[in-house]
Design a protein around this motif. Structure first.
Motif, PDB file in Angstrom:
ATOM      1  N   ASP A  73       0.854  -1.189   0.000  1.00 43.02           N
ATOM      2  CA  ASP A  73       0.000   0.000   0.000  1.00 43.02           C
ATOM      3  C   ASP A  73       0.882   1.228   0.000  1.00 43.02           C
ATOM      4  OD1 ASP A  73      -2.767  -0.999   0.234  1.00 43.02           O
ATOM      5  OD2 ASP A  73      -1.920  -2.006   1.984  1.00 43.02           O
ATOM      6  N   LYS A  74       0.353   2.290  -0.573  1.00 43.57           N
ATOM      7  CA  LYS A  74       1.153   3.502  -0.562  1.00 43.57           C
ATOM      8  C   LYS A  74       0.573   4.499   0.435  1.00 43.57           C
ATOM      9  CE  LYS A  74      -1.101   5.692  -4.511  1.00 43.57           C
ATOM     10  NZ  LYS A  74      -1.002   6.315  -5.783  1.00 43.57           N
ATOM     11  N   GLU A  75       1.428   5.406   0.887  1.00 41.64           N
ATOM     12  CA  GLU A  75       0.952   6.436   1.806  1.00 41.64           C
ATOM     13  C   GLU A  75      -0.086   7.283   1.093  1.00 41.64           C
ATOM     14  OE1 GLU A  75       1.481   6.948   4.986  1.00 41.64           O
ATOM     15  OE2 GLU A  75       2.823   5.205   5.121  1.00 41.64           O
ATOM     16  N   TRP A  76      -0.961   7.878   1.862  1.00 39.80           N
ATOM     17  CA  TRP A  76      -2.025   8.682   1.267  1.00 39.80           C
ATOM     18  C   TRP A  76      -1.473   9.883   0.537  1.00 39.80           C
ATOM     19  CZ3 TRP A  76      -5.832   5.673   1.425  1.00 39.80           C
ATOM     20  CH2 TRP A  76      -6.055   4.861   2.529  1.00 39.80           C
ATOM     21  N   GLY A  77      -2.055  10.146  -0.609  1.00 41.21           N
ATOM     22  CA  GLY A  77      -1.760  11.413  -1.272  1.00 41.21           C
ATOM     23  C   GLY A  77      -2.399  12.537  -0.464  1.00 41.21           C
ATOM     24  N   GLU A  78      -1.887  13.717  -0.648  1.00 39.47           N
ATOM     25  CA  GLU A  78      -2.422  14.872   0.084  1.00 39.47           C
ATOM     26  C   GLU A  78      -3.614  15.472  -0.655  1.00 39.47           C
ATOM     27  OE1 GLU A  78      -1.581  16.817   2.965  1.00 39.47           O
ATOM     28  OE2 GLU A  78      -0.823  14.813   3.472  1.00 39.47           O
ATOM     29  N   ILE A  79      -4.479  16.095   0.077  1.00 40.96           N
ATOM     30  CA  ILE A  79      -5.522  16.910  -0.556  1.00 40.96           C
ATOM     31  C   ILE A  79      -4.816  18.170  -1.057  1.00 40.96           C
ATOM     32  CG2 ILE A  79      -7.678  18.151  -0.166  1.00 40.96           C
ATOM     33  CD1 ILE A  79      -8.035  16.460   2.371  1.00 40.96           C
ATOM     34  N   ASN A  80      -5.112  18.620  -2.262  1.00 41.85           N
ATOM     35  CA  ASN A  80      -4.366  19.786  -2.730  1.00 41.85           C
ATOM     36  C   ASN A  80      -4.735  21.046  -1.947  1.00 41.85           C
ATOM     37  OD1 ASN A  80      -6.562  21.110  -4.018  1.00 41.85           O
ATOM     38  ND2 ASN A  80      -6.365  19.664  -5.734  1.00 41.85           N
ATOM     39  N   SER A  81      -3.817  21.995  -1.937  1.00 34.83           N
ATOM     40  CA  SER A  81      -3.965  23.140  -1.031  1.00 34.83           C
ATOM     41  C   SER A  81      -5.169  24.008  -1.414  1.00 34.83           C
ATOM     42  CB  SER A  81      -2.691  23.976  -1.018  1.00 34.83           C
ATOM     43  OG  SER A  81      -2.323  24.256  -2.342  1.00 34.83           O
ATOM     44  N   ASP A  82      -5.483  24.042  -2.678  1.00 32.49           N
ATOM     45  CA  ASP A  82      -6.636  24.819  -3.117  1.00 32.49           C
ATOM     46  C   ASP A  82      -7.922  24.271  -2.474  1.00 32.49           C
ATOM     47  OD1 ASP A  82      -7.804  26.809  -4.689  1.00 32.49           O
ATOM     48  OD2 ASP A  82      -8.470  25.285  -6.141  1.00 32.49           O
ATOM     49  N   THR A  83      -8.031  22.963  -2.520  1.00 32.07           N
ATOM     50  CA  THR A  83      -9.206  22.309  -1.907  1.00 32.07           C
ATOM     51  C   THR A  83      -9.241  22.584  -0.416  1.00 32.07           C
ATOM     52  OG1 THR A  83      -9.070  20.557  -3.539  1.00 32.07           O
ATOM     53  CG2 THR A  83     -10.346  20.077  -1.576  1.00 32.07           C
ATOM     54  N   LYS A  84      -8.076  22.455   0.214  1.00 32.90           N
ATOM     55  CA  LYS A  84      -8.012  22.652   1.664  1.00 32.90           C
ATOM     56  C   LYS A  84      -8.433  24.063   2.049  1.00 32.90           C
ATOM     57  CE  LYS A  84      -4.698  19.570   3.841  1.00 32.90           C
ATOM     58  NZ  LYS A  84      -3.306  19.392   4.181  1.00 32.90           N
ATOM     59  N   GLU A  85      -8.048  24.994   1.216  1.00 29.56           N
ATOM     60  CA  GLU A  85      -8.362  26.389   1.521  1.00 29.56           C
ATOM     61  C   GLU A  85      -9.853  26.662   1.353  1.00 29.56           C
ATOM     62  OE1 GLU A  85      -6.792  30.383  -0.364  1.00 29.56           O
ATOM     63  OE2 GLU A  85      -5.222  28.912   0.031  1.00 29.56           O
ATOM     64  N   LYS A  86     -10.407  26.111   0.290  1.00 31.86           N
ATOM     65  CA  LYS A  86     -11.811  26.418  -0.019  1.00 31.86           C
ATOM     66  C   LYS A  86     -12.796  25.631   0.844  1.00 31.86           C
ATOM     67  CE  LYS A  86     -11.962  27.255  -4.969  1.00 31.86           C
ATOM     68  NZ  LYS A  86     -12.016  26.379  -6.048  1.00 31.86           N
ATOM     69  N   TYR A  87     -12.429  24.407   1.161  1.00 37.50           N
ATOM     70  CA  TYR A  87     -13.415  23.527   1.788  1.00 37.50           C
ATOM     71  C   TYR A  87     -12.988  23.069   3.180  1.00 37.50           C
ATOM     72  CZ  TYR A  87     -14.963  23.400  -3.047  1.00 37.50           C
ATOM     73  OH  TYR A  87     -15.366  23.771  -4.292  1.00 37.50           O
ATOM     74  N   ALA A  88     -14.009  22.707   3.958  1.00 41.80           N
ATOM     75  CA  ALA A  88     -13.763  22.275   5.337  1.00 41.80           C
ATOM     76  C   ALA A  88     -13.326  20.809   5.337  1.00 41.80           C
ATOM     77  CB  ALA A  88     -15.029  22.462   6.164  1.00 41.80           C
ATOM     78  N   CYS A  89     -12.064  20.579   5.010  1.00 46.49           N
ATOM     79  CA  CYS A  89     -11.538  19.203   4.976  1.00 46.49           C
ATOM     80  C   CYS A  89     -10.965  18.893   6.364  1.00 46.49           C
ATOM     81  CB  CYS A  89     -10.459  19.059   3.922  1.00 46.49           C
ATOM     82  SG  CYS A  89     -10.909  19.733   2.329  1.00 46.49           S
ATOM     83  N   ILE A  90     -11.811  18.747   7.350  1.00 46.38           N
ATOM     84  CA  ILE A  90     -11.328  18.663   8.730  1.00 46.38           C
ATOM     85  C   ILE A  90     -11.647  17.331   9.393  1.00 46.38           C
ATOM     86  CG2 ILE A  90     -11.402  21.157   9.121  1.00 46.38           C
ATOM     87  CD1 ILE A  90     -14.060  20.691  10.643  1.00 46.38           C
ATOM     88  N   LEU A  91     -12.122  16.366   8.599  1.00 45.95           N
ATOM     89  CA  LEU A  91     -12.418  15.068   9.217  1.00 45.95           C
ATOM     90  C   LEU A  91     -11.176  14.191   9.242  1.00 45.95           C
ATOM     91  CD1 LEU A  91     -14.603  13.116  10.348  1.00 45.95           C
ATOM     92  CD2 LEU A  91     -14.778  12.195   8.037  1.00 45.95           C
ATOM     93  N   ASP A  92     -10.611  13.974   8.059  1.00 40.47           N
ATOM     94  CA  ASP A  92      -9.417  13.123   7.959  1.00 40.47           C
ATOM     95  C   ASP A  92      -8.623  13.640   6.763  1.00 40.47           C
ATOM     96  OD1 ASP A  92     -11.154  12.395   5.977  1.00 40.47           O
ATOM     97  OD2 ASP A  92     -11.273  10.287   6.481  1.00 40.47           O
ATOM     98  N   ASN A  93      -7.968  12.776   6.074  1.00 44.67           N
ATOM     99  CA  ASN A  93      -7.164  13.240   4.947  1.00 44.67           C
ATOM    100  C   ASN A  93      -7.889  13.091   3.611  1.00 44.67           C
ATOM    101  OD1 ASN A  93      -7.128  10.532   5.399  1.00 44.67           O
ATOM    102  ND2 ASN A  93      -5.075  10.215   4.591  1.00 44.67           N
TER     103      ASN A  93
END
Ligand code: SF4
Ligand code: SF4
Lengths: 530, 305
Positions: A34-54
């Motif tokens: 398995d590979k490590e999780w990719g990151e959510i891109n910073s644009d998405t993080k800025e615009k949306y409430a990505c606060i549950l998990d990755n």
């Protein structure tokens, strides 16, 4: 750290609630790193409430001010109140209320969940985790029960709670395997679906794949693939020509035949991604002498109904268009092609939505395919299918509709090396693409789908082929559902199963045509369709 | 006073059950949401199949098997089969608790039969008296064991603790204490339940004679309070389970040729709808029928056209 979150943690002021550690994932049988999780891109993080998990599936706009935070909570509560009124939610009100009131908090349902198991029993994925949060809000803020905190447990309702709960509703395949094990009949899957509804129907927030590019596009162009009637007819004509040549069996798919016995509705995604499935239906129906047609009316050449995953209104709009098309053609019945959620949506759920005048009988394609195969009208050579075959049971077809034996009758007759997965039938595991995930690949959603949601299914597939592992033996997973195939395609690619195991997937009709004597051999191919 | 409490408790118990059932039954039609295996599907239920496996299913007679339903419901109710299969370690605690309650319910039934015999001046059939004397104490003991074990499990198991509220502990504690009082009464005051039977006679005949033992009186009050309390909590699942199974999980009745359902669909489609999202609201459509037949993705004709 795993398993450390509590119910109250849902509202706490931290960047995310928790993250699944790749190291804790359920082991697979073989060398499948398995590979490590990719990151959510910073644009998405800025615009949306990505606060549950990755992950960020729902995309709730990030509130910027305390007023916006409060507005999010208030709108959610408004929606939740509507959810518990008979007028706004007659569709599920009584089912939902009984599910809210009678849970014994025994957690008997936990181990049924493939996500909970795949994540190494991560608390966030426990079926009852999101339900319990939702219940506590319900008793305290909707029912205003006296001593609610004492009687039902406390929860801090702030914007983080709301945003995380919304995302949590998209950490569930709504496969209802947990509901099947509940001694009382409580349904955690329904709670996930109803939370999705609050976000869509009240706040206007839904994953773009389901709403803008899904149900809205279907209502606009006729299909979530964006094919309008001209394009779809063109594409099917290409399929007819290509496969007539390849198979040596001449056929032409009929369109808009007034008074045909059967209106067949495919998942239009098949036309683009798996044309061999479309061709196989046309070949079999022609060979069996069936009177049938496709419809080119709006939404009637695409059986998908993403409303079933998140929005009752979008659901109803879609089935009404499809039913109207059948009535306009004057067909005797509607038959659903290989698409599980379309089966469930149109045959079962729509049954109490359609007014009498539009209630043309609807049935699954599997019984009629079984009847054709067993009738002797078509000659078969099962030796052409003499390779290991297993069958994935789409949840919507089996656990939710009880269609189990017809496909097995066909497989037993035409596939000498057919073997079951364990468990199967109504007790199957979801492929991991259920409830809309199969069509999502934004950001790191594909990693999540292949490594977590599809993990248990992959493990089952490997188990069922334990006697024929390795690249020397060609193997086939029969997955008679468009969404399941999309999910299996991604799992197989992620873990390189074509190279490592000569493993391919496909529908049931492909196996039928592959065994037809009147068709050139080699309908099924062991290659990545690209 | 004690009699007043008892009658009040009986009324609350019955009223709460009737209220919950009526509240459910009066709710509007819901969509179908069945979950297989559907127990009444006769031989198809063996492998989890159903009538949708047939071509032209609407033209064929439906075979519904009551025996099939009983084959599922009886082991589920009497043995808590689902917990046994999916949560074995909890079963060893919760089953004695439930079995204890079933035995106590049987005990109360037998006690009532004995009381009616007394009223009718018929001597109690010996096996009934013996069974009463057996079921009561065994039920009390099982219930005490189950309640204490569940209390301990909820307290000590960090996962279960996370899902437990104070009410869980209160409920289990209430059961345990009530059953301890019951067993003490049996041991020291009323070993053959003659007093309990006499009290039941009084209850039935509205004869408010006082009982001599305060321990007995305490037992009666606590027992009746527990009885009234059960349907006010999530424990109402003991009767609501019927609807959760029959109307929801196995509710597979199709609408074709079903005028009653058609009529109900006519009602719900005319309900007003107030959801605020822009794809639903703001088009001047007010009922489900209007909203569902409106297509927000199709451009409305412009004024010029
Ligand atoms: S949903 Fe059912 S199994 Fe799960 S915790 Fe609640 S009562 Fe127990
Ligand atoms: S519905 Fe399926 S995915 Fe969702 S919690 Fe239940 S078992 Fe897990």
């Amino acid at each position: 750290m795993e398993n450390t979150i509590t119910i109250e943690d849902i509202g706490k002021d931290t960047e995310i609630l928790m993250q699944v550690d790749v190291k804790n994932l359920m082991p697979l049988q073989g060398d499948f790193p398995d590979k490590e999780w990719g990151e959510i891109n910073s644009d998405t993080k800025e615009k949306y409430a990505c606060i549950l998990d990755n992950l960020c599936v729902l995309q709730i706009p990030m509130p910027k001010t305390p007023e916006e935070e409060e507005e999010l909570v208030n709108k959610f509560l408004d929606g939740m109140r509507k959810l518990f009124t008979k007028e706004n939610n007659w569709t599920f009100f009584s089912i939902l209320e009984t599910t809210m009131e009678h849970c014994a908090k025994c957690n008997t349902c936990s181990d049924a969940c493939h996500l909970y198991e795949a994540t190494g029993h991560n608390e966030m994925y426990r079926p009852n985790y999101r339900s319990e949060i939702f219940r506590r809000i319900y008793f305290k803020y909707i029912k205003n029960k006296p001593f609610a905190k004492w009687r039902y447990g406390d929860v801090d309702l702030n914007w983080r709670t709301v945003a995380r709960l919304g995302e949590l509703a998209y950490r569930c395949n709504i496969c209802r395997r947990c509901a099947q094990t509940c001694p009382i009949g409580v349904d955690n899957a329904l709670i996930a679906r109803e939370i999705r509804k609050i976000f869509s129907q009240e706040l206007g927030i839904a994953p773009p794949e389901l709403h803008d590019k899904g149900s809205m596009l279907q209502l606009k162009t006729g299909s979530s693939t964006a094919m309008n009637k001209l394009v779809v007819k063109d594409n099917v004509q290409f399929i007819d020509e290509d496969f007539s040549e390849e198979t040596g069996f001449q056929f032409e798919t009929p369109w808009d035949v007034q008074g045909a016995d059967i209106l067949l509705i495919h998942n239009a995604g098949e036309i683009l991604a798996w044309p061999e499935n479309i061709a196989a239906f046309s070949i079999i129906f022609k060979a069996a002498g069936i009177s049938w047609t496709l419809s080119s009316e709006l939404a009637a050449y695409d059986s998908i109904n993403y409303g079933v995953f998140y929005d009752d209104v979008q659901f109803a709009r879609t089935v009404l268009l499809q039913a109207q098309a059948a009535k306009n053609l004057g067909v005797k019945k509607i038959v659903l092609g290989e698409c599980g959620h379309a089966h469930k949506a149109f045959t079962v759920i729509a049954d109490r939505v359609l007014p009498k005048a539009l209630n043309t009988p609807r049935e699954s394609c599997f019984p009629i395919l079984r009847d054709i195969v067993m009738s002797g009208k078509i000659k078969f050579d099962p030796e052409r299918n003499n390779f290991p075959v297993t069958c994935h049971d789409p949840c919507n077809l089996t656990r939710l509709m009880g269609i189990i034996k017809p496909q097995r009758d066909i497989l037993h007759k035409l596939c000498p090396q057919f073997r079951e997965m364990n468990p199967h039938g109504p007790y199957n595991y979801c492929c991991g693409g259920g409830s809309g995930f199969a069509i999502m690949s934004r950001n790191n959603i594909s990693d999540w789908r292949t490594q977590i949601t599809g993990r248990k299914k992959l493990s089952q597939i490997l188990d069922s082929f334990s006697d024929s592992r390795g690249p020397e033996i060609q193997k086939y997973v029969c997955a008679p559902c468009s969404n399941c195939k999309g999910q299996l395609r991604d799992i197989l690619r992620h873990y390189k199963l074509l190279e490592k195991e000569q493993l391919v997937y496909g529908g049931l009709v492909e196996l039928i045509v592959n065994a037809m004597v009147d068709v050139n051999p080699g309908y099924i191919k062991w290659e990545d369709e690209g | 006073m004690i009699y007043l409490i008892c009658y009040a408790a009986i009324i609350v118990f019955a009223a709460a059950i009737v209220y919950r059932i009526m509240d459910y039954v009066k709710k509007p039609l819901h969509v179908r949401w069945e979950l297989y295996p559907v127990a009444h599907e006769a031989e198809k239920a063996e492998y989890g199949g159903g009538y949708l496996e047939e071509t032209d299913w609407w033209k064929k007679p439906r075979k519904k098997s009551l025996i099939g339903e009983l084959k599922v419901m009886i082991p589920e109710i009497l043995l808590l089969k689902a917990v046994w299969e999916h949560n074995r370690s909890l079963w060893y605690l919760t089953y004695p608790f439930h079995l204890g309650l079933y035995l106590i319910a049987g005990f109360i039934g037998l006690l009532s039969i004995g009381a009616v015999s007394n009223i009718l001046n018929i001597s109690i059939w010996m096996p009934i008296a013996a069974l009463t004397n057996l079921l009561g104490p065994v039920g009390f003991v099982l219930c005490i064991y189950g309640a204490c074990a569940l209390f301990y499990r909820r307290l000590k198991d960090p996962v279960l603790r996370n899902y437990s509220s104070y009410e869980h502990f209160f409920n289990l504690g209430l059961f345990a204490v009530t059953m301890v009082v019951a067993i003490l009464t049996w041991l020291f005051v009323d070993p053959n339940f003659n007093m309990a039977r006499a009290f039941t006679v009084n209850l039935i005949t509205f004869n408010f004679g006082s009982m001599s033992s305060s321990l007995f009186n305490l037992q009666v009050v606590m027992g009746f309070i527990v009885m009234a309390y059960i349907p006010l909590t999530h424990m109402s699942h003991f009767f609501m389970k019927y609807f959760l199974y029959h109307d929801i999980r196995w509710g597979d009745e199709p609408t074709i040729d079903n005028p009653a359902t058609d009529a109900k669909i006519g009602i719900v489609l005319n309900y007003p709808i107030k959801w605020s999202a822009s794809h639903i609201a703001g088009h001047g459509k007010n009922t489900w029928a209007e909203v569902a037949t409106f297509n927000p993705a199709q451009e409305p004709p412009t004024a010029k056209e």
